[in-house]
Design a protein around this motif. Structure first.
Motif: not given
Length: 294
Positions: A117-133
């Motif tokens: 999840x951390x790796x995906x957030x760094x690349x897209x600021x989201x996890x599995x299509x869920x946008x995060x702050x």
């Protein structure tokens, strides 16, 4: 991975995963004997040697949580009721469960930003299509737990994170919504229980099946174990520092393997010290949860 002691008792080996072996018997139709081994895997490889006592500890953890979640689950019988029917060394690692129509997804719930999840957030600021702050760091607590399903890959391949919309395509809208809502409910309940034992439940994965008779959604496989979940010590996490994300699982194995193997060919044998330290982390989690029973 077949155990001759079980085949001698009339059990037929049906399948082996990275950790568990499944058996059936004509004497108990509609049931599956799930036996957790001491095998340990990392980077989609089963490693040698195993972790002594791991299978029994995983089974014990699952039973502990099954009894506390209050949710419909697949358990039909477990030790000690199986003890008189199975050889010593197997009974404590075994669960007799109802056969289900399993859904091909892992129901992952994340309360903290870590791992894939951390790796995906760094690349897209989201996890599995869920946008995060914006501005979240590794290991930070999320505003609220999120449901991030994964497609269950065949043995030897890596599970694939998917969006909820893709999950709907795989299992249908009604089942997808039920799995999501049930998973989030179970995560909240388990997080509260873990907190009473000085633990943080950072993330976990559940698996579900459909009861072929009633059609009901049923919690299956292992639940909230060291292999399926990431636990942290609450005091260590609050203090910060390099050890705040140390988890009660096989992270020691992953770290050693990452430093000593380039992922080509077969992985090296685990040193005795790594095996012993990993076994100790599994035992510590079990002892922490079982201490001062709820």
């Amino acid at each position: 991975m077949t155990d001759s002691r079980l085949t001698a008792l009339g059990w037929t080996h049906r399948y082996s995963g990275k950790v568990r072996d499944l058996y059936t018997s004509e004497a108990v139709p509609g049931r599956i004997l799930v036996v957790a081994s001491d095998r340990v895997s990392a980077f989609d490889h089963v490693l040698e040697p195993g972790i002594p006592g791991k299978g029994a500890m995983l089974t014990q953890l699952s039973l502990w949580w099954f009894s506390r979640l209050g949710m419909r689950n697949h358990l039909a019988a477990a030790h000690p009721s199986l003890g008189e029917h199975l050889p010593p060394g197997i009974a404590e690692r075994a669960m007799l469960v109802h056969e289900l129509e399993m859904y091909p997804v892992e129901a992952v719930v994340r309360g903290y930003l870590v791992g894939s999840g951390w790796a995906e957030y760094r690349a897209t600021q989201s996890v599995c299509g869920i946008a995060l702050p914006a501005g979240l760091g590794e290991g930070d607590r999320l505003p609220e737990p999120i449901f991030t399903p994964a497609f269950k890959a065949p043995m030897g391949e890596h599970d694939e994170n998917i969006t909820f919309e893709r999950m709907v395509d795989l299992v249908g809208a009604e089942a997808a919504a039920s799995i999501r809502d049930t998973s989030l409910e179970a995560f909240d309940a388990a997080s509260a229980i873990a907190a009473r034992h000085g633990l943080i439940l950072a993330d976990t994965k559940f698996e579900f099946g459909r009861d072929p008779v009633s059609g009901e959604l049923t919690l299956a496989d292992e639940v909230l174990t060291s292999d399926s979940s990431r636990y942290w010590d609450a005091e260590t996490y609050a203090a910060g520092g390099i050890h705040r994300l140390d988890s009660f699982d096989k992270q020691i194995v992953r770290d050693w393997l990452a430093a000593n193997w380039d992922r080509s060919g077969e992985p090296p044998e685990l040193p005795a010290e790594i095996v012993e330290r990993t076994a100790a982390r599994y035992r510590e989690l079990l002892e922490r949860l079982e201490d001062d029973e709820d």
